[in-house]
Design a protein around this motif. Sequence first.
Motif, short mmCIF file in Angstrom:
data_model
loop_
_atom_site.label_atom_id
_atom_site.label_comp_id
_atom_site.label_asym_id
_atom_site.label_seq_id
_atom_site.Cartn_x
_atom_site.Cartn_y
_atom_site.Cartn_z
N ALA A 191 0.83 -1.21 0.00
CA ALA A 191 0.00 0.00 0.00
C ALA A 191 0.87 1.26 0.00
CB ALA A 191 -0.93 0.00 1.21
N ALA A 192 1.96 1.24 0.78
CA ALA A 192 2.86 2.38 0.82
C ALA A 192 3.53 2.59 -0.54
CB ALA A 192 3.91 2.19 1.90
N ALA A 193 3.86 1.48 -1.22
CA ALA A 193 4.48 1.58 -2.55
C ALA A 193 3.53 2.21 -3.55
CB ALA A 193 4.92 0.19 -3.02
N ARG A 194 2.28 1.79 -3.53
CA ARG A 194 1.31 2.37 -4.46
C ARG A 194 1.10 3.86 -4.16
NH1 ARG A 194 -0.98 -2.80 -3.83
NH2 ARG A 194 -2.35 -2.14 -2.14
N GLU A 195 1.06 4.20 -2.88
CA GLU A 195 0.89 5.60 -2.49
C GLU A 195 2.06 6.46 -2.97
OE1 GLU A 195 -0.83 8.98 -0.80
OE2 GLU A 195 -1.71 6.99 -1.10
N ALA A 196 3.27 5.89 -2.90
CA ALA A 196 4.48 6.63 -3.29
C ALA A 196 4.75 6.56 -4.79
CB ALA A 196 5.68 6.10 -2.53
N GLY A 197 4.05 5.68 -5.49
CA GLY A 197 4.27 5.54 -6.93
C GLY A 197 5.56 4.82 -7.27
N VAL A 198 5.99 3.85 -6.41
CA VAL A 198 7.19 3.07 -6.68
C VAL A 198 6.80 1.62 -6.93
CG1 VAL A 198 8.57 4.62 -5.24
CG2 VAL A 198 7.70 2.49 -4.26
N ARG A 199 7.67 0.89 -7.58
CA ARG A 199 7.40 -0.51 -7.89
C ARG A 199 7.58 -1.38 -6.65
NH1 ARG A 199 11.49 -1.35 -12.57
NH2 ARG A 199 12.38 0.55 -11.67
N PHE A 200 6.85 -2.50 -6.64
CA PHE A 200 6.83 -3.37 -5.47
C PHE A 200 7.20 -4.80 -5.87
CE2 PHE A 200 4.20 -6.11 -2.54
CZ PHE A 200 5.04 -5.97 -1.46
N GLY A 201 8.18 -5.37 -5.16
CA GLY A 201 8.59 -6.74 -5.42
C GLY A 201 8.66 -7.54 -4.13
N LEU A 202 8.59 -8.86 -4.25
CA LEU A 202 8.58 -9.75 -3.09
C LEU A 202 9.33 -11.03 -3.45
CD1 LEU A 202 7.37 -10.68 -0.28
CD2 LEU A 202 5.43 -11.59 -1.61
N TYR A 203 10.12 -11.55 -2.49
CA TYR A 203 10.72 -12.86 -2.69
C TYR A 203 9.74 -13.95 -2.28
CZ TYR A 203 13.47 -17.01 -2.57
OH TYR A 203 13.89 -18.30 -2.81
N CYS A 204 9.59 -14.95 -3.13
CA CYS A 204 8.76 -16.12 -2.84
C CYS A 204 9.58 -17.37 -3.16
CB CYS A 204 7.49 -16.13 -3.70
SG CYS A 204 6.46 -14.65 -3.53
N GLU A 218 -0.45 -7.31 -5.77
CA GLU A 218 -0.23 -6.55 -7.01
C GLU A 218 1.27 -6.30 -7.24
OE1 GLU A 218 -2.70 -3.07 -7.19
OE2 GLU A 218 -4.45 -4.12 -6.44
N LEU A 219 2.02 -7.40 -7.26
CA LEU A 219 3.47 -7.29 -7.44
C LEU A 219 3.82 -6.76 -8.82
CD1 LEU A 219 4.73 -10.67 -5.92
CD2 LEU A 219 4.30 -8.49 -4.76
N ASP A 220 4.88 -5.95 -8.88
CA ASP A 220 5.43 -5.48 -10.15
C ASP A 220 6.55 -6.38 -10.63
OD1 ASP A 220 3.92 -2.94 -10.50
OD2 ASP A 220 4.86 -2.46 -8.58
N PHE A 221 7.20 -7.08 -9.72
CA PHE A 221 8.19 -8.09 -10.06
C PHE A 221 8.28 -9.05 -8.88
CE2 PHE A 221 10.48 -4.67 -8.01
CZ PHE A 221 11.43 -5.29 -7.19
N VAL A 222 8.77 -10.27 -9.15
CA VAL A 222 8.84 -11.28 -8.10
C VAL A 222 10.20 -11.96 -8.13
CG1 VAL A 222 7.79 -13.06 -9.57
CG2 VAL A 222 7.67 -13.27 -7.08
N GLY A 223 10.81 -12.09 -6.97
CA GLY A 223 12.00 -12.92 -6.83
C GLY A 223 11.55 -14.33 -6.50
N ILE A 224 12.05 -15.31 -7.24
CA ILE A 224 11.61 -16.69 -6.98
C ILE A 224 12.75 -17.65 -7.28
CG2 ILE A 224 10.50 -16.82 -9.27
CD1 ILE A 224 8.45 -18.75 -7.85
N GLY A 225 13.24 -18.28 -6.22
CA GLY A 225 14.28 -19.29 -6.37
C GLY A 225 15.68 -18.75 -6.17
N ILE A 226 16.53 -19.60 -5.61
CA ILE A 226 17.94 -19.30 -5.38
C ILE A 226 18.76 -20.44 -5.97
CG2 ILE A 226 19.71 -18.85 -3.62
CD1 ILE A 226 17.39 -18.02 -1.74
#
Length: 250
Positions: A191-204, A218-226
């Motif tokens: 929510a803070a990312a959308r408010e600030a207008g920055v992209r949001f990513g998460l590691y899964c 509503e991810l803009d990119f996703v980290g997945i796997g090492i």
Amino acid sequence: MSSTRVPAIMHVATPALSVVEAALAAGYDGVMIDLQHGEIGLDQACTMLRAIPRGNSYAFARAAGLEPGAIGRLLDSGARGIIAPTIETAQQAEQLVAATKYPPLGRRSLGPSRPALYDGPDYCVAGNAMVATIVQIETAAGVEAAAQILAVDGVDAVYVGPADLAVSYGLTGRADWAEGPVADGILRVAAAAREAGVRFGLYCSDPAFAAAEIRRAELDFVGIGIDLMFVGRQARATVAALAAALEEKS
């Protein structure tokens, strides 16, 4: 990359150009060369960045800290995004911007080791537009300060590390939390990312969970796997399969 698919990034902790090339050949949109964990040193990371095509917007490197000299070398070698771990204050975000952006926004020094990194009549303006300054929020303190962190001029994206976030809440350090304080914290940062207008990513770690989070947060990119985890998982599966096959024949 399909326009309907969220970009997928693989964490690379092994100091090998071949791993970077293999990840991209397998269909990953980009990689995160990890200098915080694993065995990759600064010189190795700078070399590994050259295995990534120049136009790839997801040539990320996670720095070990906020030291501007190291960050500058990664950028001069072609990193298109710098992820800084454990950002908990707006002041730390400002330090990251200073290291990743050219004047007047930051204090990055001119001196690329790869020629013509950025196209445009104004090299500094082009460089600032093409390099992503990415804060990693991975503690309860970072979640609490997310609005202030993401309001810093020059921050382009935020990346949430769920395992360390879980530990900061007194939970087991793992990814993929569907409920509880970690899941709630992820939504607060989103929510803070959308408010600030920055992209949001998460590691899964799990593809099905990643797909659910892409829709939920509503991810803009996703980290997945090492890479090291992939090797370990496949090695265990192979040894187990061999043992099972021998058991059948005995």
